[in-house]
Design an enzyme around this catalytic site. Structure first.
Site, PDB file in Angstrom:
ATOM      1  N   GLY A  29       0.787  -1.232   0.000  1.00 34.90           N
ATOM      2  CA  GLY A  29       0.000   0.000   0.000  1.00 34.90           C
ATOM      3  C   GLY A  29       0.822   1.287   0.000  1.00 34.90           C
ATOM      4  O   GLY A  29       0.266   2.374   0.145  1.00 34.90           O
ATOM      5  N   HIS A 125       5.174   0.295 -13.259  1.00 36.44           N
ATOM      6  CA  HIS A 125       6.065  -0.865 -13.293  1.00 36.44           C
ATOM      7  C   HIS A 125       7.464  -0.393 -12.890  1.00 36.44           C
ATOM      8  O   HIS A 125       7.929   0.643 -13.370  1.00 36.44           O
ATOM      9  CB  HIS A 125       6.074  -1.461 -14.708  1.00 36.44           C
ATOM     10  CG  HIS A 125       6.881  -2.710 -14.799  1.00 36.44           C
ATOM     11  ND1 HIS A 125       6.404  -3.925 -14.363  1.00 36.44           N
ATOM     12  CD2 HIS A 125       8.140  -2.919 -15.235  1.00 36.44           C
ATOM     13  CE1 HIS A 125       7.348  -4.840 -14.540  1.00 36.44           C
ATOM     14  NE2 HIS A 125       8.412  -4.263 -15.061  1.00 36.44           N
ATOM     15  N   ASP A 166       2.105  -5.646 -19.313  1.00 33.32           N
ATOM     16  CA  ASP A 166       3.114  -4.580 -19.464  1.00 33.32           C
ATOM     17  C   ASP A 166       3.321  -4.109 -20.901  1.00 33.32           C
ATOM     18  O   ASP A 166       4.407  -3.668 -21.267  1.00 33.32           O
ATOM     19  CB  ASP A 166       4.474  -5.054 -18.883  1.00 33.32           C
ATOM     20  CG  ASP A 166       4.375  -5.380 -17.395  1.00 33.32           C
ATOM     21  OD1 ASP A 166       3.568  -4.735 -16.699  1.00 33.32           O
ATOM     22  OD2 ASP A 166       5.098  -6.279 -16.941  1.00 33.32           O
ATOM     23  N   GLU A 195       9.080   6.431  -8.533  1.00 32.15           N
ATOM     24  CA  GLU A 195       7.674   6.039  -8.715  1.00 32.15           C
ATOM     25  C   GLU A 195       6.753   7.047  -8.023  1.00 32.15           C
ATOM     26  O   GLU A 195       5.665   7.361  -8.508  1.00 32.15           O
ATOM     27  CB  GLU A 195       7.422   4.650  -8.113  1.00 32.15           C
ATOM     28  CG  GLU A 195       8.101   3.524  -8.857  1.00 32.15           C
ATOM     29  CD  GLU A 195       7.718   2.168  -8.287  1.00 32.15           C
ATOM     30  OE1 GLU A 195       6.554   1.952  -7.919  1.00 32.15           O
ATOM     31  OE2 GLU A 195       8.609   1.302  -8.201  1.00 32.15           O
TER      32      GLU A 195
END
Ligand code: GAR
Length: 213
Positions: A29, A125, A166, A195
């Site tokens: 999370g 990703h 992907d 990210e």
């Protein structure tokens, strides 16, 4: 053009409607927490409408602690032979929450994207796709493979999701160096920092109707 090109963000459309996110997760999370932090900080014009977990995981507790509407749809109860049913169950929760954009925040199960959500599902990703993607490439497996291949650069990719692992159109990428002494954990944490910038940026682009290819 990816997305419907319609701006959701208040500043753009003046309707007061925020982009409603459906978050799919299977892990810790952290990606969700980053998104909710950005929303609270006022740098992401969105709201989390619903969270769906594919298995028992820390992300469920994290969602509850944040007061989010979280549902468990366990992949293992369905399996590959009942993938349609599993996918429909997820879609029904997204529909009920009136979701504009689905984000896969460390979501590790396959699901079939219904036509209604085509071009409205984004994934992050932890590598520079098309390298180091595909079935079985997730989390630490990706970083191990990058180091084993002797790469000097890695990073993360936000892309639209199609029904092929992907393979969907790339929205944006951010790169990081791979250092000679890196362990997979070192690399994972360097990539994760990127990210945390890339995903909110891509979502904000979608909210503003700026995502095109
Ligand atoms: C993130 O690093 C994300 O890129 C990766 O899982 C992690 C989720 O962390 N996703 C994939 O590997 C998808 N192929 P979190 O569960 O703590 O948010």
């Amino acid at each position: 053009m990816v997305g419907n090109g319609r701006p959701y963000c208040d500043k753009m459309n003046n309707t007061g409607k925020k982009l409603r996110l459906g978050v799919l997760l299977s892990g810790g999370g952290r990606t969700l927490v980053n998104i909710t932090d950005r929303i609270k900080a006022g740098t992401l014009d969105a709201e989390v409408a619903v969270v769906v977990a594919s298995r028992q995981c820390k992300g469920i507790q994290v969602s509850k602690a944040t007061g989010l509407d979280v549902h468990l749809v366990e992949y293992k109860q369905y399996g590959e032979e009942r993938l349609e049913e599993y996918s429909q169950k997820i879609a029904a929760l997204l529909d009920a929450a009136d979701v504009d954009l689905v984000i896969m925040a460390g979501f590790l199960s396959m699901w079939i994207i219904p036509p209604k959500y085509e071009s409205r599902v984004m994934n992050i990703h932890p590598a520079l796709l098309p390298k180091f993607g595909g079935q079985g490439m997730f989390g630490h497996y990706v970083h191990e493979a990058v180091i084993a291949a002797g790469e000097t650069e890695s990073g993360c990719t936000v892309h639209f999701v199609t029904n092929e692992y992907d393979k969907g159109p790339i929205v944006l990428q951010r790169s990081v160096p791979v250092l000679p002494e890196d362990t997979p954990d070192d690399l994972a944490s360097r990539v994760f920092q990127q990210e945390c910038e890339a995903f909110p940026e891509a979502i904000q682009m979608f909210a503003r109707g700026e995502v095109k290819f």
